[in-house]
Design an enzyme around this catalytic site. Sequence first.
Site, PDB file in Angstrom:
ATOM      1  N   GLY A   1      -4.944  16.627  20.788  1.00  0.00           N
ATOM      2  CA  GLY A   1      -4.299  16.044  19.892  1.00  0.00           C
ATOM      3  C   GLY A   1      -3.945  14.534  19.987  1.00  0.00           C
ATOM      4  N   ASP A   2      -3.612  14.154  21.285  1.00  0.00           N
ATOM      5  CA  ASP A   2      -3.276  12.929  21.335  1.00  0.00           C
ATOM      6  C   ASP A   2      -4.578  12.028  21.127  1.00  0.00           C
ATOM      7  OD1 ASP A   2      -0.727  13.456  22.016  1.00  0.00           O
ATOM      8  OD2 ASP A   2      -1.242  13.402  24.111  1.00  0.00           O
TER       9      ASP A   2
ATOM     10  N   SER B   1     -10.453  12.272  29.841  1.00  0.00           N
ATOM     11  CA  SER B   1     -11.205  12.809  28.925  1.00  0.00           C
ATOM     12  C   SER B   1     -11.355  12.312  27.524  1.00  0.00           C
ATOM     13  CB  SER B   1     -10.803  14.248  28.391  1.00  0.00           C
ATOM     14  OG  SER B   1      -9.623  14.180  27.486  1.00  0.00           O
TER      15      SER B   1
ATOM     16  N   ASP C   1     -10.946  21.861  28.538  1.00  0.00           N
ATOM     17  CA  ASP C   1      -9.573  21.495  28.775  1.00  0.00           C
ATOM     18  C   ASP C   1      -9.016  20.997  27.428  1.00  0.00           C
ATOM     19  OD1 ASP C   1      -7.200  20.644  29.589  1.00  0.00           O
ATOM     20  OD2 ASP C   1      -7.672  19.555  31.136  1.00  0.00           O
TER      21      ASP C   1
ATOM     22  N   ARG D   1     -10.900  24.519  14.556  1.00  0.00           N
ATOM     23  CA  ARG D   1     -11.082  24.571  12.985  1.00  0.00           C
ATOM     24  C   ARG D   1     -11.118  23.291  12.309  1.00  0.00           C
ATOM     25  NH1 ARG D   1      -7.889  27.730   9.462  1.00  0.00           N
ATOM     26  NH2 ARG D   1      -6.171  27.514  10.990  1.00  0.00           N
ATOM     27  N   GLY D   2     -10.669  22.338  12.902  1.00  0.00           N
ATOM     28  CA  GLY D   2     -10.687  21.098  12.391  1.00  0.00           C
ATOM     29  C   GLY D   2      -9.178  20.583  12.205  1.00  0.00           C
TER      30      GLY D   2
ATOM     31  N   ASP E   1       0.786  13.379  34.877  1.00  0.00           N
ATOM     32  CA  ASP E   1       0.137  14.842  35.046  1.00  0.00           C
ATOM     33  C   ASP E   1      -0.047  15.264  36.221  1.00  0.00           C
ATOM     34  OD1 ASP E   1       0.534  14.444  32.200  1.00  0.00           O
ATOM     35  OD2 ASP E   1      -1.521  14.542  31.837  1.00  0.00           O
TER      36      ASP E   1
ATOM     37  N   ARG F   1     -14.043  17.698  28.582  1.00  0.00           N
ATOM     38  CA  ARG F   1     -13.939  17.312  29.916  1.00  0.00           C
ATOM     39  C   ARG F   1     -12.429  17.577  30.185  1.00  0.00           C
ATOM     40  NH1 ARG F   1     -17.023  11.593  28.179  1.00  0.00           N
ATOM     41  NH2 ARG F   1     -15.290  11.294  27.069  1.00  0.00           N
TER      42      ARG F   1
ATOM     43  N   THR G   1      -3.428  19.446  11.841  1.00  0.00           N
ATOM     44  CA  THR G   1      -4.401  19.685  12.780  1.00  0.00           C
ATOM     45  C   THR G   1      -4.665  21.142  13.217  1.00  0.00           C
ATOM     46  OG1 THR G   1      -3.236  19.385  14.957  1.00  0.00           O
ATOM     47  CG2 THR G   1      -4.531  17.217  14.249  1.00  0.00           C
TER      48      THR G   1
END
Length: 311
Positions: free
Chosen positions: A250-251, A297, A245, A222-223, A12, A291, A218
């Site tokens: 999601g990962d 993170s 950040d 909101r959860g 990244d 993080r 997802t």
Amino acid sequence: MSVVVVGSANLDLIYRVERIPAAGETILATASDTAPGGKGNNQVTAAARAGADASFIAALGTDAAGDRLEASLVESGVALHLRRVGAPTGTALITVDDRGENAIVVDSGANGMLTELTVEERAVIAGARVLLLQLETPMATVADAAAVARSAGTTVVLNAAPIRYLPRELLDDVDVLVVNDQEAAHLAADLRQAGRVDADEHALAAVLGELGLAVIITLGARGALVSVPGSGDALVAGLPVDAVDTTGAGDTFCGALVAELERAGSSSIDLALLVRCAEFATAAAALSVQRAGAVPSIPTLAEIRAFRSTL
């Protein structure tokens, strides 16, 4: 082997900006950095840090970026089944704004050479309890891996991101589909053969449930909504935190989800089990957004459990 992830690995390139630039606009970054990333790499790292015996099948270049990613995976305790190929390691250009939101462009590089699973790779998949897949590698490989897993009785979890057309033969081999709300709307439109499906997450889950598999949508802060055909759906509430950040959140959710799913040891998937796993994954994702970076993170099992004990 408990959890196997077949997927992508990228280096990244991260730029902090006041806001995401508009088309044709140039803005100055306030900071920049590089870090391990890629959906497969992030997810297998999250699974390993969440306590799973995790293995990774991926393709890296024979370059410094590939060396860095391999070292990061080893440090996180991931068992590696890597191809080092004659293409540059994948990269992702990520801009992160002051609200923690991001925009990402991926150059697949070596990830595009993860084709034609080997005998050894097939054996690794067949020996897993849970297989986790995403869509940053060739679709034929994703479908092949799912078919190998289904034949072996391995639970198949597909994170359908970045969103692409999903062949029916792949969906037939999936047990749990994980998508965000935008991806859910896209897939629902495909199923309805409509240009767009305007619906809330409950309606989207109902449409996707017609595929005959469990669905987790997802919803960011909101959860998540968990849905199992014949059992209805349940909302897992988000956890209020100050986001720094959201890259890789999601990962982190997906990796933590499969770690908890494997830990449950159940051969059948029901609503109560998936809700419990999604609650664990939501806590992991909430920690990660506090993080910076994707892999940097991702929390450990001890951190997740400590955080949940405070809720």
